[in-house]
Enzyme design. Sequence first.
Site, PDB file in Angstrom:
ATOM      1  CB  SER A  94      24.546 -16.626   9.543  1.00 19.82           C
ATOM      2  OG  SER A  94      23.973 -17.861   9.344  1.00 19.82           O
ATOM      3  CG  HIS A 128      16.938 -11.009  10.562  1.00 18.11           C
ATOM      4  ND1 HIS A 128      16.665  -9.687  10.552  1.00 18.11           N
ATOM      5  CD2 HIS A 128      18.021 -11.186  11.303  1.00 18.11           C
ATOM      6  CE1 HIS A 128      17.586  -9.084  11.248  1.00 18.11           C
ATOM      7  NE2 HIS A 128      18.429  -9.969  11.713  1.00 18.11           N
ATOM      8  CG  HIS A 179      21.104 -23.232   6.301  1.00 19.10           C
ATOM      9  ND1 HIS A 179      20.260 -22.283   6.844  1.00 19.10           N
ATOM     10  CD2 HIS A 179      22.257 -22.589   5.989  1.00 19.10           C
ATOM     11  CE1 HIS A 179      20.881 -21.112   6.849  1.00 19.10           C
ATOM     12  NE2 HIS A 179      22.089 -21.265   6.336  1.00 19.10           N
ATOM     13  CE1 TYR A 207      20.872 -24.966  10.152  1.00 19.31           C
ATOM     14  CE2 TYR A 207      22.879 -24.748   8.845  1.00 19.31           C
ATOM     15  CZ  TYR A 207      21.858 -24.178   9.595  1.00 19.31           C
ATOM     16  OH  TYR A 207      21.840 -22.819   9.772  1.00 19.31           O
ATOM     17  CD  GLU A 208      16.824 -24.115   8.207  1.00 19.54           C
ATOM     18  OE1 GLU A 208      15.746 -23.656   8.603  1.00 19.54           O
ATOM     19  OE2 GLU A 208      17.504 -23.580   7.324  1.00 19.54           O
ATOM     20  CB  ALA A 234      28.490 -16.387   8.833  1.00 21.50           C
ATOM     21  CG  MET A 279      27.325 -25.391   8.275  1.00 22.14           C
ATOM     22  SD  MET A 279      26.460 -25.374   9.849  1.00 22.14           S
ATOM     23  CE  MET A 279      27.845 -25.538  11.007  1.00 22.14           C
ATOM     24  CB  SER A 280      24.803 -21.817   3.368  1.00 26.08           C
ATOM     25  OG  SER A 280      25.762 -20.788   3.383  1.00 26.08           O
ATOM     26  CG  ASN A 304      33.793 -18.934  13.659  1.00 27.04           C
ATOM     27  OD1 ASN A 304      32.861 -18.611  12.919  1.00 27.04           O
ATOM     28  ND2 ASN A 304      34.303 -20.145  13.660  1.00 27.04           N
ATOM     29  CG  HIS A 350      24.420 -19.059  16.139  1.00 28.44           C
ATOM     30  ND1 HIS A 350      24.785 -19.015  14.805  1.00 28.44           N
ATOM     31  CD2 HIS A 350      23.215 -18.446  16.210  1.00 28.44           C
ATOM     32  CE1 HIS A 350      23.831 -18.406  14.110  1.00 28.44           C
ATOM     33  NE2 HIS A 350      22.875 -18.051  14.945  1.00 28.44           N
TER      34      HIS A 350
END
Length: 279
Positions: A37, A69, A91, A93-94, A121, A215-216, A239, A251
């Site tokens: 990300s 993208h 990911h 989470y997908e 990120a 998360m990756s 963040n 996001h």
Amino acid sequence: DIRKRQTMKEQQNISWLAASLAAKLGEAPDVAVVLGSGWAERADGLLDGIERFDLNDFENWPLPRVQGHAPELRLGKLQDTRVLLCGGRVHAYEGYTAAEIVRPVRAMIEWGVKNFILLNAAGSTSESYPPGTLMALADHLNMGLPNPLTGPNTPTGQITFVDLVDLYDPTWRAALTATCTDVKTGIYAGMLGPSYETPAEVAMVAQLGGHAVGMSTIPEAIAAKAAGARVLAISMMTNLAAGVGGSRPNHQEVLDTAAEHGKRASEVLKCAVLAAAAE
Ligand code: HPA
């Protein structure tokens, strides 16, 4: 049995993908960069003589389920180093399995890639690593991401107790931080997502010594190490993580911060690629 069949099928997927990479792109690059990300634009202008390939043309390359993208590969050169930029990471989470998440990494290794830069990120668990900080991973805490070495997720079906000491190559990392002295080092805590953490979870990670939450990256890093490749991973703190200084992550903030600090991120990515030659 079914597990054995699953394993054999996955090995075929990997080999097929490796063969199509070789057929379309030729010889394996020296370094592959998995863009996370906010990183895709940071790689614009990095390479000379770019060739682009649509990931939709690679049958077994899992594609992101969220818009973003154009999922593409960019092959080019940075000085004498041949580099492949990989967009469109997927990911857990997908809903993807560990085997699917790491299939591109395994296929690239079968093709001949030996060096991986994994970018992401992340939220910062402390104000001493403010947004914009770039952090090379020294280690990780796996707090909920799938391990690609479990059962039918391994290419051979063989369970191996892989040693993860120096998972993130210390020599490569030291070469990066020696040239880019503003790059911090730290520990990345991997969460399943896609919800951001609770403030209590962030406080827990901070207490355990984690500097970043994301998360990756962890599944790909483990798969690469298990297959004998070298890994450098870099987080961009986009963040303050939930609850830190009253933060409530979203996001848009992640993308905006990545853009705002994009210039330095591009320079650090360049350093990271050039540092791959360090032995
Ligand atoms: N938490 C988890 N993943 C993230 C964050 C965060 O705060 N920011 C960017 N990716």
